[in-house]
Design a protein around this motif. Structure first.
Motif, mmCIF file in Angstrom:
data_model
loop_
_atom_site.group_PDB
_atom_site.id
_atom_site.type_symbol
_atom_site.label_atom_id
_atom_site.label_comp_id
_atom_site.label_asym_id
_atom_site.label_seq_id
_atom_site.Cartn_x
_atom_site.Cartn_y
_atom_site.Cartn_z
ATOM 1 N N MET A 1 0.852 -1.200 0.000
ATOM 2 C CA MET A 1 0.000 0.000 0.000
ATOM 3 C C MET A 1 0.886 1.249 0.000
ATOM 4 N N HIS A 2 0.619 2.151 -0.980
ATOM 5 C CA HIS A 2 1.324 3.429 -1.027
ATOM 6 C C HIS A 2 0.649 4.403 -0.060
ATOM 7 N N ALA A 3 0.854 4.221 1.238
ATOM 8 C CA ALA A 3 0.167 5.082 2.212
ATOM 9 C C ALA A 3 0.577 6.536 2.050
ATOM 10 N N ASN A 4 1.788 6.766 1.515
ATOM 11 C CA ASN A 4 2.300 8.143 1.422
ATOM 12 C C ASN A 4 1.902 8.848 0.132
ATOM 13 N N VAL A 5 0.996 8.261 -0.653
ATOM 14 C CA VAL A 5 0.529 8.911 -1.876
ATOM 15 C C VAL A 5 -0.226 10.191 -1.512
ATOM 16 N N LYS A 6 0.187 11.287 -2.184
ATOM 17 C CA LYS A 6 -0.493 12.567 -1.921
ATOM 18 C C LYS A 6 -1.328 12.927 -3.147
ATOM 19 N N LEU A 7 -2.636 13.078 -2.931
ATOM 20 C CA LEU A 7 -3.540 13.444 -4.012
ATOM 21 C C LEU A 7 -4.085 14.838 -3.719
ATOM 22 N N PRO A 8 -3.623 15.861 -4.453
ATOM 23 C CA PRO A 8 -4.064 17.237 -4.165
ATOM 24 C C PRO A 8 -5.591 17.357 -4.219
ATOM 25 N N LYS A 9 -6.123 18.184 -3.315
ATOM 26 C CA LYS A 9 -7.585 18.345 -3.201
ATOM 27 C C LYS A 9 -8.175 18.856 -4.519
ATOM 28 N N GLU A 10 -7.477 19.795 -5.149
ATOM 29 C CA GLU A 10 -7.981 20.362 -6.411
ATOM 30 C C GLU A 10 -8.041 19.281 -7.497
ATOM 31 N N PHE A 11 -7.066 18.378 -7.472
ATOM 32 C CA PHE A 11 -7.042 17.263 -8.424
ATOM 33 C C PHE A 11 -8.244 16.341 -8.211
ATOM 34 N N LEU A 12 -8.493 15.982 -6.938
ATOM 35 C CA LEU A 12 -9.614 15.085 -6.627
ATOM 36 C C LEU A 12 -10.961 15.732 -6.999
ATOM 37 N N THR A 13 -11.073 17.020 -6.772
ATOM 38 C CA THR A 13 -12.303 17.736 -7.143
ATOM 39 C C THR A 13 -12.508 17.691 -8.652
ATOM 40 N N GLN A 14 -11.410 17.883 -9.368
ATOM 41 C CA GLN A 14 -11.468 17.869 -10.830
ATOM 42 C C GLN A 14 -11.851 16.476 -11.345
ATOM 43 N N ILE A 15 -11.246 15.415 -10.772
ATOM 44 C CA ILE A 15 -11.568 14.043 -11.183
ATOM 45 C C ILE A 15 -13.044 13.728 -10.899
ATOM 46 N N GLU A 16 -13.509 14.167 -9.725
ATOM 47 C CA GLU A 16 -14.904 13.905 -9.341
ATOM 48 C C GLU A 16 -15.873 14.542 -10.344
ATOM 49 N N SER A 17 -15.473 15.705 -10.865
ATOM 50 C CA SER A 17 -16.363 16.425 -11.785
ATOM 51 C C SER A 17 -16.426 15.769 -13.176
ATOM 52 N N ILE A 18 -15.442 14.979 -13.524
ATOM 53 C CA ILE A 18 -15.426 14.378 -14.879
ATOM 54 C C ILE A 18 -15.644 12.868 -14.875
ATOM 55 N N MET A 19 -15.602 12.237 -13.705
ATOM 56 C CA MET A 19 -15.689 10.774 -13.656
ATOM 57 C C MET A 19 -17.092 10.299 -14.066
ATOM 58 N N PRO A 20 -17.183 9.288 -14.930
ATOM 59 C CA PRO A 20 -18.492 8.770 -15.356
ATOM 60 C C PRO A 20 -19.298 8.245 -14.162
ATOM 61 N N SER A 21 -20.614 8.254 -14.297
ATOM 62 C CA SER A 21 -21.500 7.930 -13.171
ATOM 63 C C SER A 21 -21.371 6.479 -12.709
ATOM 64 N N HIS A 22 -20.913 5.575 -13.583
ATOM 65 C CA HIS A 22 -20.805 4.168 -13.160
ATOM 66 C C HIS A 22 -19.541 3.900 -12.332
ATOM 67 N N LEU A 23 -18.699 4.931 -12.145
ATOM 68 C CA LEU A 23 -17.499 4.804 -11.310
ATOM 69 C C LEU A 23 -17.662 5.682 -10.069
ATOM 70 N N ASN A 24 -16.856 5.380 -9.024
ATOM 71 C CA ASN A 24 -16.950 6.242 -7.834
ATOM 72 C C ASN A 24 -15.576 6.596 -7.284
ATOM 73 N N MET A 25 -15.545 7.680 -6.524
ATOM 74 C CA MET A 25 -14.293 8.256 -6.048
ATOM 75 C C MET A 25 -13.582 7.372 -5.019
ATOM 76 N N ASP A 26 -14.347 6.673 -4.195
ATOM 77 C CA ASP A 26 -13.696 5.803 -3.194
ATOM 78 C C ASP A 26 -12.841 4.743 -3.882
ATOM 79 N N ASP A 27 -13.404 4.136 -4.934
ATOM 80 C CA ASP A 27 -12.648 3.117 -5.681
ATOM 81 C C ASP A 27 -11.426 3.740 -6.359
ATOM 82 N N PHE A 28 -11.595 4.971 -6.851
ATOM 83 C CA PHE A 28 -10.491 5.669 -7.515
ATOM 84 C C PHE A 28 -9.330 5.900 -6.550
ATOM 85 N N VAL A 29 -9.631 6.459 -5.380
ATOM 86 C CA VAL A 29 -8.590 6.754 -4.388
ATOM 87 C C VAL A 29 -7.924 5.463 -3.904
#
Length: 475
Positions: free
Chosen positions: A1-29
């Protein structure tokens, strides 16, 4: 597990806005924080997939097929197998390439429904060489493949991988990819633009990939990508195929770059859907037919692949060319026959018909015939393979010629033990037990060609180029 992976908040917001409805953010992270599965691609220029599979089985490697690449496999090894894959004899003799599974997809997309072999292909951003060697294998070393790399420091690694894999139909160039449209307009049957990008999809491989991420840098990179795709479009023959790919996820560097090209050349481009490229491809397909691969879909890197067809000719940008004189001369029949006969007599190697012999001073080279129309139009750093250096008594054959042309079935070979092979890769001379010989000899280990030596009494003088010498335990 890459526990030290840093995902910027702005990046996650951007991904959430474009991710298709059949996918979800928890699985992505969760997927971003899981280490990548190791994957390799069998190099069919050196070995068949079936032969490699039996080799892998004997080593206790479990290979799981990658659905979008007939020669690609995820690899699982025993916990006790601590040998780095890059130090195995199979890797060092070019039988496989360590390549991330999703990065095998662009070449598969390029070759989709290919009826006849491609004569001329351009790989715009080629280093370190995974896709270049994949394309070369699909071409069976025929035709001509121009592999360009803008970064001079990465050319050496690219060449080293090409050489290890026995590729002989490649010409290397070192340019900004934006030059090709003007310098070689409508010259290529197919082009791969695996564009430099912000690398959002690589976080599973590199925990620091997002450390310097910002939307400003994404937008800046997208400007360059638009220039690159325009140049690639100009360099493509009418009717030809252009594959655009990145290892990033935002729309700015992916869909918007493809739509920019569509708007710049109305009526001249068609998007060709990739929904049937492999089973379940539709899970990652966009409305345009592009593959937008989030890491959780196929448990891979994040990736984007688009396939575009050029529907008609367009006027290329006008450029001023200042080219020096091409330093090679095509060999006359006498020289060609002399080289061909000598190679056959000394090493039992027959030259393929897809190339021609050229010379420069005492150097003897083998260039792909399909490259000839481009000679004098662009400066090449390196073309084809160097066969030999001429001297008074004949020819001194080169390591790269043997790696690209020898099959291992030649009788002028000597097979090394594991200890001797280890010494060989350290650049040391070998003294095989109870045998001696004269002249040059093809050196093998495990049935695979690993180089060229020369007998000096009962010793084989090591002919491994200095840059390929590897100290330490290689097996």
């Amino acid at each position: 597990m890459h526990a030290n992976v840093k995902l910027p908040k702005e990046f996650l917001t951007q991904i959430e806005s474009i991710m298709p409805s059949h996918l979800n953010m928890d699985d992505f992270v969760a997927a971003c924080k899981r280490p990548l599965r190791r994957s390799i691609r069998v190099n069919t220029l050196k070995i068949s997939v079936d032969a490699f599979l039996s080799r892998a089985e004997s080593k206790g490697w479990k290979l799981i097929p990658v659905p979008w690449c007939e020669t690609g496999f995820w690899i699982e090894r025993e916990e006790t197998d601590k040998m780095p894959l890059g130090n195995t004899s199979e890797h060092m003799s070019g039988l496989f390439y360590i390549q991330e599974a999703s990065s095998m997809m662009p070449v598969t997309a390029l070759l989709k429904d290919q009826q006849s072999p491609l004569a001329t292909v351009l790989d715009v951003a080629a280093a370190p060489g995974s896709k270049t060697t994949q394309i070369a294998a699909s071409m069976c070393n025929d035709g001509a493949l121009v592999a360009n790399e803008f970064s001079a420091s990465r050319i050496k690694g690219l060449y080293s991988n090409i050489q290890r894999c026995g590729v002989r139909n490649v010409a290397l160039t070192n340019f900004d990819g934006r030059v090709f449209g003007g310098w070689l307009p409508e010259q290529f049957d197919a082009i791969l633009l695996d564009a430099p990008c912000s690398g959002e999809g690589t976080i599973r491989k590199d925990a620091d990939a997002m450390n310097n991420w910002s939307m400003a840098s994404v937008n800046e990179i997208a400007v360059t990508q638009k220039d690159l795709i325009e140049s690639a479009f100009h360099a493509l023959k009418p009717g030809g195929v252009l594959v655009y790919s990145t290892c990033t996820l935002n729309l700015e560097e992916n869909q918007q770059v493809c739509h920019h090209l569509l708007e710049a050349f109305p009526g001249k481009i068609a998007f060709e859907p990739l929904n049937d490229l492999f089973p379940n491809a539709d899970k990652a397909i966009t409305e345009d037919g592009f593959l937008h691969i989030y890491p959780q879909i196929f448990d891979s890197e994040g990736f984007f692949v688009a396939r575009l067809r050029k529907l008609g000719s367009v006027d290329a940008p006008v450029v001023k060319k200042r080219l020096g004189k091409f330093p090679f001369t095509k060999a006359n029949k006498k020289t060609s026959d002399s080289v061909t006969d000598s190679l056959k007599n000394t090493l039992q190697i027959t030259l393929p018909t897809s190339g021609q012999i050229w010379t420069r001073d005492k150097e003897v080279w083998f260039f792909p015939i399909a490259l000839e129309p481009m000679i004098g139009k662009l400066r090449f750093d390196r073309m084809g393979i160097k066969l030999a250096e001429a001297h008074k008594k004949g020819y001194r054959w080169q390591h790269e010629a043997v790696m690209a042309l020898a099959t291992g079935s030649e009788s002028i070979t000597v097979s090394l033990s594991i200890e001797e092979a280890r010494e060989w890769y350290m650049g040391r001379d070998i003294r095989p037990n109870n045998i001696s010989g004269s002249g040059e000899v093809i050196v093998k280990y495990n049935g695979d060609v690993i180089g060229l030596g020369k007998w000096v009494g009962n010793r084989i003088k090591n002919g491994l180029p200095r840059e390929l010498v590897r100290d330490g335990n290689l097996f």
